[in-house]
Design a protein around this motif. Structure first.
Motif, short mmCIF file in Angstrom:
data_model
loop_
_atom_site.label_atom_id
_atom_site.label_comp_id
_atom_site.label_asym_id
_atom_site.label_seq_id
_atom_site.Cartn_x
_atom_site.Cartn_y
_atom_site.Cartn_z
N GLU A 119 -4.83 -1.09 3.32
CA GLU A 119 -5.12 -0.14 4.41
C GLU A 119 -4.62 -0.67 5.75
O GLU A 119 -4.06 0.08 6.56
CB GLU A 119 -6.62 0.16 4.47
CG GLU A 119 -7.15 0.98 3.33
CD GLU A 119 -7.41 0.21 2.04
OE1 GLU A 119 -7.70 0.84 1.01
OE2 GLU A 119 -7.29 -1.03 2.02
N GLN A 120 -4.83 -1.96 6.00
CA GLN A 120 -4.33 -2.57 7.24
C GLN A 120 -2.80 -2.58 7.26
O GLN A 120 -2.19 -2.35 8.30
CB GLN A 120 -4.87 -3.99 7.38
CG GLN A 120 -6.36 -4.05 7.64
CD GLN A 120 -6.93 -5.46 7.48
OE1 GLN A 120 -6.39 -6.28 6.74
NE2 GLN A 120 -8.02 -5.73 8.18
N HIS A 121 -2.22 -2.82 6.12
CA HIS A 121 -0.76 -2.79 5.99
C HIS A 121 -0.23 -1.38 6.30
O HIS A 121 0.80 -1.24 6.97
CB HIS A 121 -0.38 -3.21 4.57
CG HIS A 121 1.06 -3.51 4.37
ND1 HIS A 121 1.54 -4.08 3.23
CD2 HIS A 121 2.15 -3.31 5.15
CE1 HIS A 121 2.85 -4.21 3.31
NE2 HIS A 121 3.23 -3.75 4.47
N LEU A 122 -0.94 -0.37 5.84
CA LEU A 122 -0.56 1.01 6.14
C LEU A 122 -0.60 1.28 7.64
O LEU A 122 0.32 1.88 8.20
CB LEU A 122 -1.47 1.98 5.39
CG LEU A 122 -1.23 3.47 5.62
CD1 LEU A 122 0.18 3.87 5.24
CD2 LEU A 122 -2.25 4.29 4.83
N VAL A 123 -1.64 0.84 8.31
CA VAL A 123 -1.77 1.02 9.76
C VAL A 123 -0.63 0.29 10.47
O VAL A 123 -0.01 0.84 11.39
CB VAL A 123 -3.14 0.54 10.26
CG1 VAL A 123 -3.20 0.51 11.78
CG2 VAL A 123 -4.25 1.44 9.71
N LEU A 124 -0.34 -0.94 10.05
CA LEU A 124 0.75 -1.70 10.66
C LEU A 124 2.09 -0.98 10.48
O LEU A 124 2.86 -0.82 11.43
CB LEU A 124 0.83 -3.10 10.05
CG LEU A 124 2.01 -3.96 10.52
CD1 LEU A 124 1.91 -4.26 12.01
CD2 LEU A 124 2.08 -5.24 9.71
N ASN A 125 2.37 -0.52 9.27
CA ASN A 125 3.62 0.19 9.01
C ASN A 125 3.71 1.47 9.84
O ASN A 125 4.77 1.78 10.39
CB ASN A 125 3.74 0.53 7.53
CG ASN A 125 4.13 -0.66 6.69
OD1 ASN A 125 4.38 -1.74 7.19
ND2 ASN A 125 4.15 -0.46 5.38
N ALA A 126 2.61 2.21 9.93
CA ALA A 126 2.62 3.44 10.74
C ALA A 126 2.87 3.12 12.20
O ALA A 126 3.63 3.83 12.88
CB ALA A 126 1.30 4.19 10.55
#
Length: 154
Positions: A119-126
């Motif tokens: 989930e944190q990786h998703l936020v970073l990518n976004a």
């Protein structure tokens, strides 16, 4: 140079520097540890399979390095920013698929990213995708390129 032009140029240069470091590190790591990246793609619940792993294990790191190179020179910087946006869109889409649709979550990231949850990786990518889009906007505005098509005629 006006204040808003300096601000836009700062956005573009900061984004380029960040993406150069990110994509160079990621691309070289994937090439140097190719067997690990290949295995991670092969075992992915979204992209799994030998054919996809063979293609991605070369295409992804070479694309990352190519984008990093494009971002270095002013003449190719806008193309590089578009490349960064496309890569970040693909990485964000993949991460979304893992978070929302995968039957299991593989551990396939290296470096600092491995410390993040999916989930944190998703936020970073976004966030990185938004930064790439902002830098494209700032770069186009800085060069005087307009988003709207201008009327041509006599």
């Amino acid at each position: 140079m006006k204040r808003h032009q300096i601000f836009r140029e700062t956005i573009v240069q900061t984004a380029c520097l960040l993406f150069i470091v990110l994509f160079t590190y990621a691309g070289l790591t994937k090439l140097l540890e190719g067997h690990l990246f290949y295995d991670n793609i092969r075992n992915s619940p979204i992209l799994g399979g030998k054919a996809m792993a063979s293609l991605a294990s070369w295409a992804v790191p070479l694309s990352e390095l190519a984008v990093a190179l494009l971002l270095i020179w002013k003449k190719t910087r806008l193309i590089g920013l578009y490349g960064a946006a496309v890569l970040m869109l693909l990485f964000t889409g993949y991460t979304m698929a893992i978070v929302f649709f995968a039957p299991y979550r593989p551990c396939s990231c290296g470096g600092i990213i491995s410390l993040l949850t999916w989930e944190q990786h998703l936020v970073l990518n976004a966030a990185l995708l938004l930064l790439a889009l902002l830098a494209i906007w700032a770069s186009r505005k800085h060069k005087g390129i307009r988003w709207k098509k201008t009327r041509q005629g006599p």
